[in-house]
Design an enzyme around this catalytic site. Structure first.
Site, short mmCIF file in Angstrom:
data_model
loop_
_atom_site.label_atom_id
_atom_site.label_comp_id
_atom_site.label_asym_id
_atom_site.label_seq_id
_atom_site.Cartn_x
_atom_site.Cartn_y
_atom_site.Cartn_z
N HIS A 38 -2.91 6.23 4.49
CA HIS A 38 -1.48 6.38 4.78
C HIS A 38 -1.03 7.75 4.27
CE1 HIS A 38 -1.43 2.25 5.79
NE2 HIS A 38 -0.71 1.74 4.80
N CYS A 51 0.81 -1.24 0.00
CA CYS A 51 0.00 0.00 0.00
C CYS A 51 0.84 1.28 0.00
CB CYS A 51 -0.96 -0.01 1.19
SG CYS A 51 -0.24 -0.63 2.70
#
Ligand code: A2P
Length: 333
Positions: free
Chosen positions: A237, A126
């Site tokens: 994130h 990710c």
């Protein structure tokens, strides 16, 4: 398409079903798979109930596509068994990512590496994924020499156990060490520790950022160093990225290139406190870029801040985009 989801009961599996439905992915038959403890559970998709099955029965059903999000060991054990019956596997785990035979794909960046012969395709990590979109376009324009990356990664990236730990700590409860995903509290804390430590004092997430970036950008000469930090943040994130280019650049051109790129939204109006945040990125598919500014400490240096929903573009959405790419380019029958 006959589609199997391996890890359908997990955090990413859940988002995957949502993304497949939102994008109206053509599914003629859906096969939902999880571990032995979940077999028989009912999961609904577009108003229909599906019973969770074993991996073995899913292999017997010979799906056209199997999307895996069930951890590295499950992918290591079963991905090739699906490929052996002709299923195209799109794998979210890190197990196959650095295998030379397995393409590691972000469709907007390197979808062109995919061929009809690929039965096993890896989805990047990710935190690597989200920065590939801005870095690809900037690498093409100005040639990246070195990257210094610091991540602020949501606990949701660790899976259900991490969410349980966070929720319990938020309520003031303490789970046993076995029930916890982390060796320290995650609520009201931050841990410079994503994944496992290796012999060199780096963590697996830090190593993934280095190796996967070089593989996706097809350039082993880029110098890369990273520090990955787990934060008690829900939604996405965030990454502080310092870039040293080989060539001179114009800041306005950098912003223009990013604004013109598919999948990127530039949010960079610092005078009005506009910059990306994980709360804003939550549930969106784009990668958000802001705080774009020169690094005055080096020649050809740039700083930027990149945020994306780690469960969507960072995982589920990208796997669905790979499947869509295969269909659009007639790389799957
Ligand atoms: P289960 O819910 O039955 O444990 P997360 O990353 O959010 O923790 O989710 C992991 C996913 O992978 C879950 O759906 C989990 O199923 C599934 N899973 C774990 N081990 C296996 C396995 N050996 N075979 C199939 N699915 C597995």
């Amino acid at each position: 398409m006959k589609v199997a989801i391996v890890g359908a009961t997990g955090l990413v599996g859940n988002v995957l079903l949502k993304v497949l439905s939102e994008r109206n992915f053509p599914i003629s038959e859906l096969i939902l798979v999880a571990s032995a403890r979940s077999i028989g559970k009912i999961i609904s998709y577009q108003g229909e109930d599906y019973t969770v099955q074993s991996v073995e029965s899913a292999i017997e059903a010979r799906p056209d596509i199997a999307i895996f999000s069930a951890g590295g060991s499950t992918s290591g054990k079963y991905a090739k068994q699906f490929a052996a019956v002709g299923t195209v596997v799109i794998d979210n785990s890190s197990f196959w990512r650095m295998d030379k035979e397995v393409p590691l794909v972000v469709p907007e960046v390197n979808g062109s590496v995919l061929t009809k012969d690929d039965l096993l395709i890896s989805n990047p990590n990710c935190s690597t994924m989200q920065m590939m979109l801005p870095l690809k376009v900037l690498h093409e324009a100005f040639s990246i020499k070195r990257l210094v990356i610091s991540t602020y990664q949501s606990f949701t990236g660790t899976g259900v156990n991490a969410v349980n730990q966070y929720e319990a700590e938020k309520k003031g409860e303490k789970l046993s060490a076995e029930e916890c995903a982390y060796p320290h509290p995650i609520f009201a804390n931050c841990l410079p520790h994503c994944g496992d430590f290796d012999d060199t004092a780096y963590t697996t997430e830090e190593i993934k950022l280095v190796n996967e970036t070089r593989k996706i950008l097809a350039d082993d000469t880029i110098a890369i160093t990273a520090t990955c930090v787990r934060v008690p943040v829900f939604g996405g994130h965030s990454e502080s990225i310092n870039i040293e280019f080989r060539n001179e650049f114009d800041l306005k051109k950098v912003i223009q290139l990013l604004q013109d790129s598919e999948g990127i939204i530039v949010q960079d109006d610092w005078k009005n406190n506009i910059y990306p945040t994980p709360l804003d990125a939550y549930d969106k598919d784009e990668v958000f870029v802001g705080r774009i500014r020169r690094d005055h400490s080096i020649k050809n240096g740039l700083n930027m801040w990149v945020v994306s929903d780690n469960l969507r573009k960072g995982a589920a959405t990208n796997t669905v985009q790979i499947a869509e790419y295969l269909l659009e380019h007639q790389l799957i029958n």
